[in-house]
Design a protein around this motif. Structure first.
Motif, PDB file in Angstrom:
ATOM      1  N   GLY A  39       5.958  -5.580   2.344  1.00 16.63           N
ATOM      2  CA  GLY A  39       5.661  -5.913   3.727  1.00 16.63           C
ATOM      3  C   GLY A  39       4.395  -6.759   3.826  1.00 16.63           C
ATOM      4  O   GLY A  39       3.947  -7.369   2.852  1.00 16.63           O
ATOM      5  N   SER A  40       3.783  -6.764   5.008  1.00 15.78           N
ATOM      6  CA  SER A  40       2.648  -7.661   5.238  1.00 15.78           C
ATOM      7  C   SER A  40       1.289  -6.995   5.029  1.00 15.78           C
ATOM      8  O   SER A  40       0.323  -7.653   4.635  1.00 15.78           O
ATOM      9  CB  SER A  40       2.728  -8.232   6.654  1.00 15.78           C
ATOM     10  N   THR A  41       1.221  -5.673   5.262  1.00 19.01           N
ATOM     11  CA  THR A  41      -0.101  -5.018   5.196  1.00 19.01           C
ATOM     12  C   THR A  41      -0.830  -5.247   3.872  1.00 19.01           C
ATOM     13  O   THR A  41      -2.024  -5.566   3.880  1.00 19.01           O
ATOM     14  CB  THR A  41       0.019  -3.506   5.497  1.00 19.01           C
ATOM     15  N   PRO A  42      -0.168  -5.112   2.725  1.00 16.93           N
ATOM     16  CA  PRO A  42      -0.915  -5.222   1.461  1.00 16.93           C
ATOM     17  C   PRO A  42      -1.313  -6.650   1.091  1.00 16.93           C
ATOM     18  O   PRO A  42      -2.039  -6.848   0.114  1.00 16.93           O
ATOM     19  CB  PRO A  42       0.026  -4.633   0.418  1.00 16.93           C
TER      20      PRO A  42
ATOM     21  N   THR B  87       8.847   4.720   5.489  1.00 19.60           N
ATOM     22  CA  THR B  87       7.947   4.389   4.396  1.00 19.60           C
ATOM     23  C   THR B  87       8.764   4.051   3.161  1.00 19.60           C
ATOM     24  O   THR B  87       9.910   4.516   3.053  1.00 19.60           O
ATOM     25  CB  THR B  87       6.940   5.526   4.101  1.00 19.60           C
ATOM     26  N   ALA B  88       8.212   3.225   2.289  1.00 16.44           N
ATOM     27  CA  ALA B  88       9.023   2.586   1.248  1.00 16.44           C
ATOM     28  C   ALA B  88      10.223   1.989   1.998  1.00 16.44           C
ATOM     29  O   ALA B  88      10.033   1.338   3.023  1.00 16.44           O
ATOM     30  CB  ALA B  88       9.396   3.563   0.145  1.00 16.44           C
ATOM     31  N   SER B  89      11.434   2.252   1.537  1.00 13.85           N
ATOM     32  CA  SER B  89      12.575   1.854   2.374  1.00 13.85           C
ATOM     33  C   SER B  89      13.410   3.073   2.727  1.00 13.85           C
ATOM     34  O   SER B  89      14.649   3.059   2.712  1.00 13.85           O
ATOM     35  CB  SER B  89      13.428   0.784   1.674  1.00 13.85           C
TER      36      SER B  89
ATOM     37  N   GLY C  33       7.440   0.299  -4.765  1.00 13.86           N
ATOM     38  CA  GLY C  33       8.042   1.473  -4.128  1.00 13.86           C
ATOM     39  C   GLY C  33       9.378   1.136  -3.509  1.00 13.86           C
ATOM     40  O   GLY C  33      10.255   1.992  -3.366  1.00 13.86           O
ATOM     41  N   ASP C  34       9.524  -0.117  -3.134  1.00  9.35           N
ATOM     42  CA  ASP C  34      10.802  -0.585  -2.626  1.00  9.35           C
ATOM     43  C   ASP C  34      10.849  -2.106  -2.699  1.00  9.35           C
ATOM     44  O   ASP C  34       9.823  -2.775  -2.838  1.00  9.35           O
ATOM     45  CB  ASP C  34      11.059  -0.127  -1.186  1.00  9.35           C
ATOM     46  N   GLU C  35      12.055  -2.622  -2.660  1.00  7.21           N
ATOM     47  CA  GLU C  35      12.219  -4.068  -2.766  1.00  7.21           C
ATOM     48  C   GLU C  35      13.451  -4.462  -1.952  1.00  7.21           C
ATOM     49  O   GLU C  35      14.430  -3.709  -1.880  1.00  7.21           O
ATOM     50  CB  GLU C  35      12.386  -4.504  -4.208  1.00  7.21           C
TER      51      GLU C  35
HETATM   52  C1  6PG Z   1       8.706  -3.191   2.865  1.00  3.47           C
HETATM   53  C2  6PG Z   1       7.689  -2.123   2.708  1.00  3.47           C
HETATM   54  C3  6PG Z   1       7.727  -1.243   3.920  1.00  3.47           C
HETATM   55  C4  6PG Z   1       6.443  -1.566   4.622  1.00  3.47           C
HETATM   56  C5  6PG Z   1       6.465  -1.139   6.049  1.00  3.47           C
HETATM   57  C6  6PG Z   1       5.248  -1.691   6.789  1.00  3.47           C
HETATM   58  O1  6PG Z   1       9.398  -3.533   1.892  1.00  3.47           O
HETATM   59  O2  6PG Z   1       8.739  -3.729   3.988  1.00  3.47           O
HETATM   60  O3  6PG Z   1       7.590  -1.519   1.564  1.00  3.47           O
HETATM   61  O4  6PG Z   1       7.826   0.126   3.699  1.00  3.47           O
HETATM   62  O5  6PG Z   1       5.368  -0.927   3.948  1.00  3.47           O
HETATM   63  O6  6PG Z   1       7.637  -1.667   6.627  1.00  3.47           O
HETATM   64  O7  6PG Z   1       5.395  -3.088   6.793  1.00  3.47           O
HETATM   65  P1  6PG Z   1       4.186  -4.032   7.300  1.00  3.47           P
HETATM   66  O8  6PG Z   1       3.086  -3.857   6.315  1.00  3.47           O
HETATM   67  O9  6PG Z   1       4.791  -5.416   7.250  1.00  3.47           O
HETATM   68  O10 6PG Z   1       3.834  -3.561   8.683  1.00  3.47           O
END
Ligand code: 6PG
Length: 241
Positions: A41-44, A147-149, A69-71
């Motif tokens: 996602g975008s947070t990291p 969280t994760a997917s 953790g997920d893809e």
């Molecule tokens: C993904 C992530 C997912 C993500 C959350 C928050 O593949 O999208 O692993 O679990 O952490 O959806 O997403 P944002 O950081 O984009 O808000």
């Protein structure tokens, strides 16, 4: 086991990224071999940029094995790829052995890849009581509390005995490969990085253990180590008492 939610609240996402990067570098000190599952996602993104720009040479990456953790089930060069994002922002800027990068083959058949990735985890991450025990799993949380997917419409993945499974995004229908709940909860450390006002309601419900919190997957993350670290910005923490 009572889970302790260790909260760290900072002004904004850049401050969260800087603080977590510092926490991570300190936590890594003295460790010779470490297995970490990254969130997508975008947070990291900011965290990865801080690690690449400020800590690339301060971390001995040779002993660190990175997983996801997920893809999303897309090719690594697809805009949605968590690996592709991590490669651009972090992996291309650090001296980490290629063998230490364990990406999900998003371009492969999802059901087969879920099995294969689970085997790759099992062969690399030390097992405790038969389950892989990551040293650290970094997680994000969606506005719907996923969280994760693991999404609210697929809560069974929190108990799925397989290491990984094929999940489905509730709106787009996109297939994802996710690490399932038992392995997420078998980690020694779990750190949530959650920022933005859109997450505030679920943060309040989950951390406050309010009525209905069990409906959200992120509420069910209870790591073996007993501590869940929550790195939040003020916007995401704005409803916490
Ligand atoms: C993904 C992530 C997912 C993500 C959350 C928050 O593949 O999208 O692993 O679990 O952490 O959806 O997403 P944002 O950081 O984009 O808000």
């Amino acid at each position: 086991m009572e889970i302790h939610n260790d909260r760290h609240i900072y002004s904004d996402n850049p401050a969260v990224a800087a603080a977590f990067a510092e926490w991570l570098v300190n936590w890594l000190k003295g460790r010779s071999r470490t297995t970490i599952a990254l969130s997508g996602g975008s947070t990291p993104k900011l965290l990865f940029q801080v690690l690449a720009k400020q800590y690339a040479d301060q971390i001995d990456w040779s002993g660190i094995h990175l997983f996801w953790g997920d893809e999303r089930c897309v090719s690594p060069d697809h805009a949605d790829s968590n690996f592709g994002m991590t490669k651009a922002l972090l992996l291309d800027h650090i001296d980490i052995p290629a063998a230490n990068i364990h990406r999900v083959l998003g371009e492969e058949d999802p059901a087969s890849e879920a099995v294969r990735y689970g085997q790759e985890i099992l062969s690399t991450v030390s097992a405790v009581d038969g389950l892989p025990a990551f040293d650290l799993i970094i997680l994000g949380m969606g506005g719907d509390g996923h969280t994760a997917s693991i999404f609210p419409h697929e809560m069974h993945l929190l108990q799925d005995a397989a290491i990984c499974a094929v999940a489905t995004h509730p709106e787009s229908g996109q297939n994802r490969i996710t690490i399932n709940g038992p392995v997420l909860n078998h980690a020694y450390q779990v750190a949530f990085l959650v920022t933005g006002a859109s997450k505030a309601e679920k943060v309040q419900i989950i951390l406050g253990k309010q009525a209905g919190h069990e409906a959200y997957p992120a509420a069910h993350i209870k790591p073996a180590g007993g501590i869940t670290y929550w790195f939040l910005d003020e916007a995401a923490a704005s409803l916490l008492s």
